[in-house]
Design an enzyme around this catalytic site. Structure first.
Site, PDB file in Angstrom:
ATOM      1  N   ARG A   1       5.002 -13.060   9.517  1.00 15.87           N
ATOM      2  CA  ARG A   1       5.659 -11.779   9.302  1.00 15.87           C
ATOM      3  C   ARG A   1       7.044 -11.830   9.894  1.00 15.87           C
ATOM      4  O   ARG A   1       7.307 -12.580  10.831  1.00 15.87           O
ATOM      5  CB  ARG A   1       4.919 -10.664  10.064  1.00 15.87           C
ATOM      6  CG  ARG A   1       3.652 -10.204   9.463  1.00 15.87           C
ATOM      7  CD  ARG A   1       3.010  -9.199  10.406  1.00 15.87           C
ATOM      8  NE  ARG A   1       3.522  -7.853  10.205  1.00 15.87           N
ATOM      9  CZ  ARG A   1       3.029  -7.003   9.317  1.00 15.87           C
ATOM     10  NH1 ARG A   1       2.035  -7.357   8.542  1.00 15.87           N
ATOM     11  NH2 ARG A   1       3.537  -5.790   9.187  1.00 15.87           N
TER      12      ARG A   1
ATOM     13  N   LYS B   1       4.504   0.341   9.574  1.00 17.44           N
ATOM     14  CA  LYS B   1       4.603   1.643   8.912  1.00 17.44           C
ATOM     15  C   LYS B   1       4.064   2.756   9.805  1.00 17.44           C
ATOM     16  O   LYS B   1       4.579   3.865   9.798  1.00 17.44           O
ATOM     17  CB  LYS B   1       3.858   1.599   7.576  1.00 17.44           C
ATOM     18  CG  LYS B   1       4.698   0.949   6.483  1.00 17.44           C
ATOM     19  CD  LYS B   1       4.035   1.076   5.127  1.00 17.44           C
ATOM     20  CE  LYS B   1       3.020  -0.017   4.927  1.00 17.44           C
ATOM     21  NZ  LYS B   1       2.469  -0.069   3.564  1.00 17.44           N
TER      22      LYS B   1
ATOM     23  N   GLU C   1       0.871  -1.171   0.000  1.00 13.84           N
ATOM     24  CA  GLU C   1       0.000   0.000   0.000  1.00 13.84           C
ATOM     25  C   GLU C   1       0.911   1.224   0.000  1.00 13.84           C
ATOM     26  O   GLU C   1       1.830   1.312   0.818  1.00 13.84           O
ATOM     27  CB  GLU C   1      -0.889   0.002   1.252  1.00 13.84           C
ATOM     28  CG  GLU C   1      -1.832   1.191   1.238  1.00 13.84           C
ATOM     29  CD  GLU C   1      -2.786   1.240   2.429  1.00 13.84           C
ATOM     30  OE1 GLU C   1      -2.727   0.349   3.291  1.00 13.84           O
ATOM     31  OE2 GLU C   1      -3.571   2.202   2.471  1.00 13.84           O
TER      32      GLU C   1
HETATM   33  P1  ATP Z   1       2.608  -2.296   7.990  1.00  9.95           P
HETATM   34  O1  ATP Z   1       1.865  -3.045   9.051  1.00  9.95           O
HETATM   35  O2  ATP Z   1       4.045  -2.067   8.257  1.00  9.95           O
HETATM   36  O3  ATP Z   1       1.894  -1.073   7.513  1.00  9.95           O
HETATM   37  P2  ATP Z   1       1.456  -3.660   5.837  1.00  9.95           P
HETATM   38  O4  ATP Z   1       1.233  -5.108   5.848  1.00  9.95           O
HETATM   39  O5  ATP Z   1       0.261  -2.841   6.068  1.00  9.95           O
HETATM   40  O6  ATP Z   1       2.643  -3.317   6.796  1.00  9.95           O
HETATM   41  P3  ATP Z   1       1.656  -3.445   3.036  1.00  9.95           P
HETATM   42  O7  ATP Z   1       2.166  -2.328   2.220  1.00  9.95           O
HETATM   43  O8  ATP Z   1       0.205  -3.742   2.989  1.00  9.95           O
HETATM   44  O9  ATP Z   1       2.119  -3.159   4.517  1.00  9.95           O
HETATM   45  O10 ATP Z   1       2.493  -4.767   2.779  1.00  9.95           O
HETATM   46  C1  ATP Z   1       2.753  -5.287   1.508  1.00  9.95           C
HETATM   47  C2  ATP Z   1       3.079  -6.738   1.646  1.00  9.95           C
HETATM   48  O11 ATP Z   1       4.191  -6.915   2.518  1.00  9.95           O
HETATM   49  C3  ATP Z   1       1.925  -7.504   2.256  1.00  9.95           C
HETATM   50  O12 ATP Z   1       1.755  -8.685   1.508  1.00  9.95           O
HETATM   51  C4  ATP Z   1       2.356  -7.800   3.649  1.00  9.95           C
HETATM   52  O13 ATP Z   1       1.840  -9.026   4.083  1.00  9.95           O
HETATM   53  C5  ATP Z   1       3.878  -7.848   3.524  1.00  9.95           C
HETATM   54  N1  ATP Z   1       4.530  -7.462   4.771  1.00  9.95           N
HETATM   55  C6  ATP Z   1       4.412  -6.303   5.440  1.00  9.95           C
HETATM   56  N2  ATP Z   1       5.134  -6.321   6.567  1.00  9.95           N
HETATM   57  C7  ATP Z   1       5.734  -7.541   6.616  1.00  9.95           C
HETATM   58  C8  ATP Z   1       6.615  -8.190   7.551  1.00  9.95           C
HETATM   59  N3  ATP Z   1       7.027  -7.589   8.661  1.00  9.95           N
HETATM   60  N4  ATP Z   1       7.034  -9.437   7.259  1.00  9.95           N
HETATM   61  C9  ATP Z   1       6.629 -10.049   6.140  1.00  9.95           C
HETATM   62  N5  ATP Z   1       5.815  -9.512   5.234  1.00  9.95           N
HETATM   63  C10 ATP Z   1       5.355  -8.269   5.465  1.00  9.95           C
HETATM   64 MG    MG Z   2      -1.370  -3.762   4.629  1.00 11.39          MG
END
Ligand code: ATP
Ligand code: MG
Length: 562
Positions: free
Chosen positions: A262, A272, A38
């Site tokens: 994760r 984030k 995102e």
């Molecule tokens: P955050 O919680 O940091 O905002 P998010 O999951 O909302 O992370 P996205 O931009 O939606 O961030 O993530 C893109 C992809 O990266 C998704 O498929 C998510 O599952 C994966 N992802 C995000 N953080 C991690 C992590 N710590 N370990 C593994 N995969 C991750």
């Molecule tokens: Mg997300």
């Protein structure tokens, strides 16, 4: 905190096994994955793990991986983040097949919603967001059906079209799936598909005032792109029944969602939202602060794409959440830089040394080895003269028993140079030693005494007449606790309560002249001090170096390999 063992590069795991089975059974004829960030922040090391899974698996199976921006939240997303994410994915070395945006599917998603309404599987609901939450129930209590659940298809079609046309205020209505308010899975209790948001979207402008939720957008975007394996983190496991429900009810191509743990890393946070707070509230200098676990922060800190990819391969994928020791990340970088970084001498906390029996006007060049791990790196000439700088802590006026370096009356070896002996000290008014008076033995050039006498220590140095002033930024963990994410909120504490006040120390020192003019991003090993990288704040007069990682491998010790 559990620590993941170093494993050989993962060639098989539960995801790869599933993919192999799906190809063998004919469920899919090819493999296509996607990495779906995102654009509401910068990528961090957790995203690198997700990319390693998405891109590497596609490559291994001869398939392709899309980069898709999951941009269905107009109030949080910006072009700036899209640009930065594209740059970071490229930097990490991954090449996507198609560049996609969920917002490109808004019209198609709208059509899908209309199809569900026509099937009697979706309805316009007039409950407020708070009421929806209240009606949803809890894990132990079933939800209650919305009073608007049994509207006719005609009325729903009319209201949904008018939602799109902008007739209703934000938050006044939603489109919901009609599933099961008594489901044990809260996500199946008539989830919201569309909400009214009167906000400009960075790509679609003011064309839309209703936006699909993550759940309604994600699986359908996967389907539109022909994704076979939608790999995501564990928190989406409970969403999978809904993911499958939409694809089934819409009767469209159904990808398979598979979840993995994760990445959590000790002594830092990987959310984030929290990283944004660190930036916005000024706890760090920006998204690229070398203490940040963002890819930009890691890059500025001196991490290379290959070290990060190596780390991701070592941790592999697992089904259970755990915390990876940050020392393991450091190990991957150290391992690489040990093979590639040129060795140079720099002094970070200088103490002046005058060699009284060395001619004042004389300079000579001493041969130094550029990288003992890589003979092809060759040698260089390092200037030597009467006045030198050494490290303050390589001298003690009253040394304790196990201190073997310089002290009054004691002789040590200068790296690549001579034996010197401390004959006396000069002190300032406060009694601090500010200069050492030494003699050298011309017969020990190159580091050995012809009479066979031994010294117990070798120290590094820089010739004062040739020294290049440098700034060095020395980093420690951003947090003092290994688990800053897990703080119990009693007593008003949060992750910020455990910020490490000593996470950055700035010192002014000197380096040998060979490092002058080094480009930003160039790595060195400063002998005995660690691996450093040239920071963008450098000027030609004063390069700035970030310590990327120290020389001591605490991970190898933990892993029993040290
Ligand atoms: P955050 O919680 O940091 O905002 P998010 O999951 O909302 O992370 P996205 O931009 O939606 O961030 O993530 C893109 C992809 O990266 C998704 O498929 C998510 O599952 C994966 N992802 C995000 N953080 C991690 C992590 N710590 N370990 C593994 N995969 C991750
Ligand atoms: Mg997300």
């Amino acid at each position: 905190m559990s620590v993941e063992p170093i494993t050989a590069k993962a060639t098989s795991d539960f995801i790869r096994t599933a993919v192999r089975e799906d190809l063998a059974s004919g469920r899919f004829a090819y493999v296509r994955t996607r990495f779906p960030p995102e654009p509401n922040g910068y990528l961090h090391i957790g995203h690198a793990k997700a990319m390693a899974v998405d891109f590497e698996i596609a490559r291994e199976f001869g398939g392709a991986c899309n980069l898709r921006f999951d941009d269905t939240n107009p109030t949080k997303e910006e072009q700036e983040y899209v640009d930065a994410i594209i740059e970071d994915v490229r930097w990490l070395g991954y090449q996507w097949d198609r560049l996609c945006f969920a917002s490109d599917y808004f019209e198609q998603l709208y059509e899908y919603a209309v199809k569900l309404i026509k099937k009697g599987k979706a309805y316009v609901c007039d409950l407020s967001p708070d009421e929806i939450r209240e009606y949803r129930g809890t894990l132990t209590q079933p939800g209650r059906e919305s009073p608007w659940r049994n509207r006719s298809v005609e009325e729903n079609l009319d209201l949904f079209a008018r939602m799109r046309a902008g007739e209703f205020p934000e938050g006044s209505r939603t489109l919901r799936a009609k599933i099961d308010m008594a489901s044990g899975n809260l996500n199946m209790r008539d989830p919201v598909l569309y909400r009214i948001i009167h906000a400009r979207h960075y790509r679609t402008g003011n064309r839309w005032c209703i936006y699909p939720t993550y759940d309604f957008a994600h699986g359908q975007s996967d389907s539109i792109e022909g994704i076979t394996h939608s790999l995501c983190s564990l928190e989406y496991e409970d969403h999978r029944p809904l993911y499958d429900w939409f694809l089934r009810e819409l009767e469209i191509f159904a990808p398979r969602q598979i979840e993995f743990a994760r990445l959590n890393l000790s002594y830092t946070v990987l959310s984030k939202r929290k990283l944004l707070q660190l930036v916005k509230e000024g706890y760090v200098r920006g998204w690229d602060d070398p203490r940040m676990p963002t890819l930009r922060g890691l890059r500025r800190r001196g991490y290379t794409p290959s070290a990060i990819r190596d780390f991701c391969a070592r941790i592999g994928v697992a089904k259970a959440d755990s915390v990876v020791d940050i020392a393991m990340l450091e190990h991957s970088l150290r391992d690489e830089l040990n093979k590639t970084a040129l060795r140079v001498m720099a002094v970070l906390r200088p103490l002046r040394v005058v060699i009284e029996n060395y001619p004042a006007e004389q300079t000579e060049m001493l041969e130094a080895i550029n990288n003992p791990e890589d003979p092809s790196a060759g040698t260089r000439q390092v200037p030597f003269g009467r006045v030198l700088y050494i490290e303050q802590d390589d001298f003690m006026e009253n040394p304790p028993p196990k201190f073997y370096r310089l002290a009054p009356g004691r002789e040590v070896r200068l790296r690549y140079g001579y034996f010197i002996k401390c004959e006396g000290v000069v002190k300032d008014a406060a009694g601090n030693v500010v200069e050492l008076r030494c003699t050298y033995d011309p017969a020990t050039r190159g580091g050995n005494a012809p009479d066979g006498r031994k010294v117990k220590a070798t120290i590094h140095w820089v010739s004062a007449a040739h020294a290049l002033p440098i700034e060095a930024r020395l980093y420690d963990h951003l947090f003092t606790r290994p688990d800053p994410d897990n703080i119990n909120a009693e007593e008003g504490e949060n992750f910020l309560s455990y910020l490490n006040p000593k996470s950055l120390e700035v010192v002014q020192g000197f380096a040998e002249p060979s490092v002058a003019g080094s480009p930003v991003g160039k790595h060195y090993q400063f002998e005995r001090l660690g691996y450093f990288v040239v920071d963008p704040d450098s000027t030609p007069e004063r390069p700035v170096f970030n310590r990327a990682v120290g020389l001591k491998d605490s991970w190898a010790k933990v892993a029993g390999q040290g």
